[in-house]
Design an enzyme around this catalytic site. Structure first.
Site, PDB file in Angstrom:
ATOM      1  N   GLU A   1     -54.974  25.422 -28.762  1.00 43.42           N
ATOM      2  CA  GLU A   1     -55.617  26.328 -29.801  1.00 43.42           C
ATOM      3  C   GLU A   1     -55.675  26.146 -31.320  1.00 43.42           C
ATOM      4  O   GLU A   1     -54.832  26.829 -32.084  1.00 43.42           O
ATOM      5  CB  GLU A   1     -54.985  27.663 -29.351  1.00 43.42           C
ATOM      6  CG  GLU A   1     -54.993  27.973 -27.977  1.00 43.42           C
ATOM      7  CD  GLU A   1     -54.327  29.379 -27.579  1.00 43.42           C
ATOM      8  OE1 GLU A   1     -53.938  30.109 -28.405  1.00 43.42           O
ATOM      9  OE2 GLU A   1     -54.687  29.878 -26.357  1.00 43.42           O
TER      10      GLU A   1
ATOM     11  N   GLU B   1     -56.079  28.088 -19.603  1.00 45.87           N
ATOM     12  CA  GLU B   1     -55.327  29.355 -19.921  1.00 45.87           C
ATOM     13  C   GLU B   1     -56.223  30.599 -19.624  1.00 45.87           C
ATOM     14  O   GLU B   1     -57.265  30.522 -20.248  1.00 45.87           O
ATOM     15  CB  GLU B   1     -54.576  29.644 -21.125  1.00 45.87           C
ATOM     16  CG  GLU B   1     -53.412  28.836 -21.396  1.00 45.87           C
ATOM     17  CD  GLU B   1     -52.801  29.124 -22.804  1.00 45.87           C
ATOM     18  OE1 GLU B   1     -52.969  30.352 -23.131  1.00 45.87           O
ATOM     19  OE2 GLU B   1     -52.120  28.275 -23.389  1.00 45.87           O
TER      20      GLU B   1
HETATM   21  O1  IFM Z   1     -49.035  33.023 -24.956  1.00 46.45           O
HETATM   22  C1  IFM Z   1     -50.013  32.659 -25.487  1.00 46.45           C
HETATM   23  C2  IFM Z   1     -50.047  31.144 -25.615  1.00 46.45           C
HETATM   24  O2  IFM Z   1     -49.163  30.498 -26.202  1.00 46.45           O
HETATM   25  C3  IFM Z   1     -51.401  30.575 -26.368  1.00 46.45           C
HETATM   26  N1  IFM Z   1     -52.582  31.277 -25.596  1.00 46.45           N
HETATM   27  C4  IFM Z   1     -52.491  32.756 -25.460  1.00 46.45           C
HETATM   28  C5  IFM Z   1     -51.002  33.172 -24.707  1.00 46.45           C
HETATM   29  C6  IFM Z   1     -51.231  34.692 -24.513  1.00 46.45           C
HETATM   30  O3  IFM Z   1     -51.130  35.240 -26.105  1.00 46.45           O
END
Ligand code: IFM
Length: 435
Positions: free
Chosen positions: A168, A352
Site C-alpha cells: 500500500e 486484502e
Molecule cells: O489493517 C490494514 C492493513 O495493515 C493494510 N490494509 C488495510 C487494513 C485495514 O485497515
C-alpha cells in the site's frame, strides 16, 4: 455459510489469509530494533487509547497455533510481512541472527503445513534510525530498501512462493506524510510528494535486488479504491479526476506505464524531487503479478475553497462497516476489470479485503459478496488468481488501536486465546467443500 462455492472461482484459484508483522507479532525482544510505529504510538494523541504493538497477538511466540488455524481453515496460502527492524535493527548494516531464525521457523512452519508463503517486505514498520535520516523523504531509501530486499532474497528466497515489495504505497506516502494519520505523522505536501516518488523508486530497486538473488514471482501490493464523482457535474468530474489520480493512477500509471498522471505532476511540480522523470524506468520494472487491496469506494466532490487542489472526499449512502467505510462489492468487480483492461494482463490477486465489524454475520455476507464480485470480474476477462481475507486475526489496527476488529478469528487480548468466528467457519466450509 457462503452462497458461493470454491468452483465458482475456477479450479486453481488460491485462497489465503493475510496479516502484517507489526499488527500481530509483538515480541519486541531478541534484538529487534525500534520502528516508526513504536514511537508514533508512544506519542499522545496519535493512536486511540494509546495502544501500541508491543504485545499485539503475541504471534512471535504463538505462530504454530496461528499456522494451524490457517491450515485447518482449508486455506492454501498465508500472506505475511517480514519486519525490517527485526532483521536489520539499524535499518542498514548488521543483521540480527535471531530475526533470521524467527522467519526461518515461520516459513518452514508454513511449508510443513502445506501453506504457500506469500511474503511482503515492507508493511509500514520502518526502522527508526532510517526515519532519523528522513525515511521515505530521503532518496537514499531506494538503496537502504534494496539492501534489505537482498537480505530477504538471500536467506528466504528459495522458500517463498511469491514476494511483494511494498504494501500500500499510498498509505506509506500520502496517509503518513500528508494526512498525518499514520507514522511518521507528517502533514506536509513536500514530504508527501517526495515519499510518493521514493516509495515507488524503492519498489523498483528492491525488484532488481530480489531478481539479482534469483527470485521469481515478484509483485507489489497497491491499495486501490473505486473512485467515483459525487455527481455528473463538470466540477465533480474534475474532483474525481484529482482523487482518482492521487489514490489510484499515481501508482498504477507509475508501475505499469512508467509515468505519473499529468494532473498531479502539475499540481505537485514544485514539491516533487528534481529529475524524478529519469527514475521512471526503475519505477516500472516488469513484474510477475499485481496485488490489490480493496476495501471501499472514494466519492469526490468539487471544493472551490481549495484552489490548488479543489477536491473534498465525502461519505456516500451505502451501508457501512463499524469504521464507517462504505461496503461496495461492485466496486471491487469494476476495479479488477478496469485494472485488467487499462493496465496489465498480469495475474491479479485480491491480497486484502475484509471489514472492521463486531457483528460477524455481516462479515460473512461481506466476504460472500466480495467473492462473487471476483467471480463476476473473472467473467469479464480479469485474470484474478487468488483472494486473501484480511485478516486471519483481530489485530492492531494502526491508529484505531485494538478496538477495531478485522479478524476471522477473535483474539482475547487478555489471554491471547484465539476463537474462530462464523466467517472463519464459512471459509472452512467452502474450502473443504462441505457447504
Ligand atoms: O489493517 C490494514 C492493513 O495493515 C493494510 N490494509 C488495510 C487494513 C485495514 O485497515
Amino acid at each position: 455459510m457462503f452462497s458461493i462455492s470454491r468452483d465458482d472461482l475456477g479450479p486453481n484459484f488460491l485462497f489465503g489469509t493475510a496479516t502484517a508483522a507489526y499488527q500481530i507479532e509483538g515480541g519486541q525482544t531478541d534484538g529487534r530494533g525500534s520502528c516508526i510505529w513504536d514511537t508514533f504510538a508512544a506519542t499522545p494523541g496519535n493512536v486511540k487509547n494509546a495502544h501500541d504493538g508491543a504485545t499485539a497477538c503475541d504471534h512471535y511466540n504463538r505462530w504454530p497455533e496461528d499456522l494451524d488455524l490457517i491450515r485447518d481453515g482449508g486455506f492454501d496460502a498465508y500472506r505475511f510481512s517480514l519486519a525490517w527492524p527485526r532483521l536489520i535493527p539499524e535499518g542498514t548494516g548488521a543483521v540480527n541472527p535471531k530475526g533470521i531464525a524467527f522467519y526461518d521457523r515461520l516459513i518452514d512452519g508454513m511449508l510443513e503445513r502445506g501453506l504457500k508463503p506469500y511474503a511482503t517486505l515492507y508493511h509500514w514498520d520502518l526502522p527508526s534510525p532510517l526515519q532519523d535520516k528522513g525515511g521515505w523523504m530521503n532518496r537514499d531509501i531506494a538503496k537502504w530498501f534494496a539492501e534489505y530486499a537482498a537480505l530477504v532474497g538471500h536467506h528466504f528466497g528459495d522458500r517463498l512462493a511469491a514476494t511483494a515489495t511494498i504494501n500500500e504505497p499510498w498509505c506509506v506516502a500520502f496517509l503518513s506524510h500528508f494526512l498525518g494519520i499514520h507514522a511518521p505523522g507528517y502533514r506536509d505536501i513536500r514530504a508527501a510528494s517526495r515519499a510518493m516518488h521514493h516509495v515507488l523508486l524503492a519498489h523498483g530497486t528492491a525488484i532488481d535486488a530480489l531478481r539479482a538473488e534469483g527470485m521469481k514471482n515478484l509483485g507489489i501490493v497497491l491499495n486501490l479504491e473505486k473512485a467515483e464523482p459525487f455527481s455528473e457535474s463538470a466540477e465533480d468530474r474534475l474532483a474525481f479526476d484529482y482523487g482518482d489520480a492521487l489514490f489510484n493512477r499515481w501508482y498504477l500509471d507509475g508501475v505499469f506505464k512508467g509515468r505519473y498522471p499529468d494532473i498531479l505532476t502539475s499540481a505537485l511540480a514544485q514539491y516533487l524531487p528534481e529529475g524524478f522523470e529519469k527514475d521512471m524506468d526503475v519505477v516500472s520494472r516488469p513484474l510477475d503479478w499485481l496485488g490489490i487491496n480493496y476495501y471501499t469506494r472514494g466519492l469526490y466532490k468539487y471544493d472551490a475553497s481549495r484552489p490548488a487542489f479543489p477536491v473534498t472526499q465525502v461519505k456516500g449512502d451505502l451501508p457501512k462497516s463499524d469504521l464507517g467505510w462504505e461496503i461496495y462489492p461492485k466496486g471491487l468487480e469494476d476495479l479488477l476489470v478496469r485494472v485488467s483492461r487499462e493496465y496489465t494482463k498480469l495475474p491479479l490477486y485480491v491480497t486484502e479485503t475484509g471489514m472492521s465489524e463486531t457483528d460477524d454475520t455481516r462479515r460473512v455476507q461481506f466476504y460472500d459478496d466480495h467473492l462473487r464480485a471476483v467471480a463476476n470480474a473473472q467473467g469479464q476477462g480479469a485474470d484474478v488468481r487468488g483472494f486473501f481475507a484480511w485478516s486471519l486475526l483481530d489485530n492492531y489496527e494502526w491508529a484505531e488501536g485494538y478496538n477495531s476488529r478485522f479478524g476471522i478469528v477473535h483474539v482475547d487480548y487478555e489471554t491471547q486465546k484465539r476463537t474462530p468466528k462464523g466467517s472463519y467457519r464459512a471459509f472452512q466450509g467452502m474450502l473443504h467443500n462441505t457447504r
